[in-house]
Motif scaffolding. Sequence first.
Motif, PDB file in Angstrom:
ATOM      1  N   ALA A 134       8.266   1.271 -34.897  1.00  0.00           N
ATOM      2  CA  ALA A 134       8.144   1.316 -36.358  1.00  0.00           C
ATOM      3  C   ALA A 134       8.339   2.751 -36.861  1.00  0.00           C
ATOM      4  N   ALA A 135       7.786   3.718 -36.126  1.00  0.00           N
ATOM      5  CA  ALA A 135       7.949   5.126 -36.514  1.00  0.00           C
ATOM      6  C   ALA A 135       9.418   5.530 -36.459  1.00  0.00           C
ATOM      7  N   LEU A 136      10.117   5.140 -35.403  1.00  0.00           N
ATOM      8  CA  LEU A 136      11.550   5.460 -35.304  1.00  0.00           C
ATOM      9  C   LEU A 136      12.340   4.814 -36.446  1.00  0.00           C
ATOM     10  N   ASN A 137      12.036   3.552 -36.767  1.00  0.00           N
ATOM     11  CA  ASN A 137      12.715   2.878 -37.876  1.00  0.00           C
ATOM     12  C   ASN A 137      12.462   3.588 -39.201  1.00  0.00           C
ATOM     13  N   ARG A 138      11.207   3.997 -39.435  1.00  0.00           N
ATOM     14  CA  ARG A 138      10.879   4.729 -40.669  1.00  0.00           C
ATOM     15  C   ARG A 138      11.656   6.042 -40.753  1.00  0.00           C
ATOM     16  N   ILE A 139      11.747   6.736 -39.621  1.00  0.00           N
ATOM     17  CA  ILE A 139      12.438   8.027 -39.607  1.00  0.00           C
ATOM     18  C   ILE A 139      13.923   7.839 -39.928  1.00  0.00           C
ATOM     19  N   VAL A 140      14.552   6.840 -39.336  1.00  0.00           N
ATOM     20  CA  VAL A 140      15.975   6.576 -39.578  1.00  0.00           C
ATOM     21  C   VAL A 140      16.222   6.272 -41.049  1.00  0.00           C
ATOM     22  N   GLN A 141      15.329   5.535 -41.674  1.00  0.00           N
ATOM     23  CA  GLN A 141      15.534   5.073 -43.042  1.00  0.00           C
ATOM     24  C   GLN A 141      15.065   6.055 -44.108  1.00  0.00           C
ATOM     25  N   GLU A 142      14.354   7.098 -43.721  1.00  0.00           N
ATOM     26  CA  GLU A 142      13.782   8.033 -44.699  1.00  0.00           C
ATOM     27  C   GLU A 142      14.816   9.103 -45.088  1.00  0.00           C
ATOM     28  N   PRO A 143      15.318   9.051 -46.317  1.00  0.00           N
ATOM     29  CA  PRO A 143      16.380   9.984 -46.705  1.00  0.00           C
ATOM     30  C   PRO A 143      15.926  11.438 -46.808  1.00  0.00           C
ATOM     31  N   THR A 144      14.632  11.695 -46.897  1.00  0.00           N
ATOM     32  CA  THR A 144      14.165  13.075 -47.003  1.00  0.00           C
ATOM     33  C   THR A 144      14.010  13.758 -45.638  1.00  0.00           C
ATOM     34  N   VAL A 145      14.153  12.992 -44.554  1.00  0.00           N
ATOM     35  CA  VAL A 145      14.059  13.564 -43.210  1.00  0.00           C
ATOM     36  C   VAL A 145      15.397  14.216 -42.870  1.00  0.00           C
ATOM     37  N   ALA A 146      15.347  15.365 -42.227  1.00  0.00           N
ATOM     38  CA  ALA A 146      16.566  16.102 -41.853  1.00  0.00           C
ATOM     39  C   ALA A 146      17.521  15.208 -41.061  1.00  0.00           C
ATOM     40  N   TRP A 147      18.805  15.401 -41.279  1.00  0.00           N
ATOM     41  CA  TRP A 147      19.817  14.525 -40.670  1.00  0.00           C
ATOM     42  C   TRP A 147      19.747  14.531 -39.154  1.00  0.00           C
ATOM     43  N   HIS A 148      19.525  15.702 -38.533  1.00  0.00           N
ATOM     44  CA  HIS A 148      19.516  15.743 -37.067  1.00  0.00           C
ATOM     45  C   HIS A 148      18.329  14.973 -36.484  1.00  0.00           C
ATOM     46  N   ILE A 149      17.263  14.884 -37.238  1.00  0.00           N
ATOM     47  CA  ILE A 149      16.097  14.119 -36.797  1.00  0.00           C
ATOM     48  C   ILE A 149      16.388  12.628 -36.928  1.00  0.00           C
ATOM     49  N   ARG A 150      17.029  12.238 -38.031  1.00  0.00           N
ATOM     50  CA  ARG A 150      17.380  10.826 -38.216  1.00  0.00           C
ATOM     51  C   ARG A 150      18.369  10.355 -37.152  1.00  0.00           C
ATOM     52  N   VAL A 151      19.326  11.207 -36.804  1.00  0.00           N
ATOM     53  CA  VAL A 151      20.301  10.861 -35.764  1.00  0.00           C
ATOM     54  C   VAL A 151      19.589  10.683 -34.423  1.00  0.00           C
ATOM     55  N   GLY A 152      18.673  11.601 -34.097  1.00  0.00           N
ATOM     56  CA  GLY A 152      17.921  11.489 -32.836  1.00  0.00           C
ATOM     57  C   GLY A 152      17.125  10.198 -32.766  1.00  0.00           C
ATOM     58  N   ALA A 153      16.521   9.820 -33.895  1.00  0.00           N
ATOM     59  CA  ALA A 153      15.752   8.567 -33.936  1.00  0.00           C
ATOM     60  C   ALA A 153      16.678   7.358 -33.770  1.00  0.00           C
ATOM     61  N   ALA A 154      17.845   7.401 -34.404  1.00  0.00           N
ATOM     62  CA  ALA A 154      18.798   6.293 -34.266  1.00  0.00           C
ATOM     63  C   ALA A 154      19.300   6.179 -32.828  1.00  0.00           C
ATOM     64  N   GLU A 155      19.567   7.320 -32.196  1.00  0.00           N
ATOM     65  CA  GLU A 155      20.005   7.298 -30.791  1.00  0.00           C
ATOM     66  C   GLU A 155      18.923   6.716 -29.889  1.00  0.00           C
ATOM     67  N   ALA A 156      17.679   7.098 -30.150  1.00  0.00           N
ATOM     68  CA  ALA A 156      16.558   6.565 -29.337  1.00  0.00           C
ATOM     69  C   ALA A 156      16.451   5.053 -29.510  1.00  0.00           C
ATOM     70  N   LEU A 157      16.597   4.577 -30.747  1.00  0.00           N
ATOM     71  CA  LEU A 157      16.549   3.134 -30.982  1.00  0.00           C
ATOM     72  C   LEU A 157      17.695   2.423 -30.267  1.00  0.00           C
ATOM     73  N   GLY A 158      18.861   3.067 -30.235  1.00  0.00           N
ATOM     74  CA  GLY A 158      20.020   2.464 -29.581  1.00  0.00           C
ATOM     75  C   GLY A 158      19.866   2.331 -28.076  1.00  0.00           C
ATOM     76  N   LYS A 159      19.022   3.148 -27.476  1.00  0.00           N
ATOM     77  CA  LYS A 159      18.805   3.116 -26.028  1.00  0.00           C
ATOM     78  C   LYS A 159      17.758   2.089 -25.600  1.00  0.00           C
ATOM     79  N   ILE A 160      17.001   1.562 -26.555  1.00  0.00           N
ATOM     80  CA  ILE A 160      15.934   0.624 -26.222  1.00  0.00           C
ATOM     81  C   ILE A 160      16.537  -0.754 -25.945  1.00  0.00           C
ATOM     82  N   ARG A 161      16.143  -1.302 -24.848  1.00  0.00           N
ATOM     83  CA  ARG A 161      16.596  -2.637 -24.468  1.00  0.00           C
ATOM     84  C   ARG A 161      15.429  -3.597 -24.556  1.00  0.00           C
ATOM     85  N   PRO A 162      15.649  -4.807 -25.065  1.00  0.00           N
ATOM     86  CA  PRO A 162      14.569  -5.780 -25.139  1.00  0.00           C
ATOM     87  C   PRO A 162      14.003  -6.066 -23.749  1.00  0.00           C
ATOM     88  N   LYS A 163      12.695  -6.245 -23.704  1.00  0.00           N
ATOM     89  CA  LYS A 163      12.026  -6.511 -22.420  1.00  0.00           C
ATOM     90  C   LYS A 163      11.908  -7.988 -22.154  1.00  0.00           C
TER      91      LYS A 163
END
Length: 163
Positions: A134-163
């Motif tokens: 949920a924190a990663l999703n919030r970070i990706v969607q928050e326009p006031t967060v710096a772009w490099h932080i949003r990209v890092g959060a999106a990359e982390a979400l992309g690496k997660i595989r369903p268990k």
Amino acid sequence: VLSKIASKEAEVALEHAVPVLAEVMNVMDSHIADLRTQADAKRAAEVLGRIGSKAALEALRELVQGPKAAWYIRVHVTDVLSKIASEEAKVTLQNAVPVLAEGLTNPKAYLVTQADAKRAAEVLGRIGSKAALAALNRIVQEPTVAWHIRVGAAEALGKIRPK
């Protein structure tokens, strides 16, 4: 060196080193700490992780949850903890989710380096709890967060595989 030696003497010496290593990481402000101090603190976290004793894990937990360590030290400590398969490490990581997320969404987060932001997002992804995702999703969607932080959060979400 001692952490690679399998002897009772080395084990005792490492236990005595735990408080010293923990103190190295109590860097109050990353803007005051020079790069050598930062590198020493990161190495100390790695050594504590390799020691892996109850005292070492407690020192790492205190660094993540206590008020003294700078945010980048907390990120590095959680990265070390995320690679330890113990119940204590898992509990500490669950409790670290708000600390990591707050550091990434703080208005002063522009001071966070790209490498630390990426590492924090990766750790949140490895934690994998509902709160971390949920924190990663919030970070990706928050326009006031710096772009490099949003990209890092999106990359982390992309690496997660369903268990």
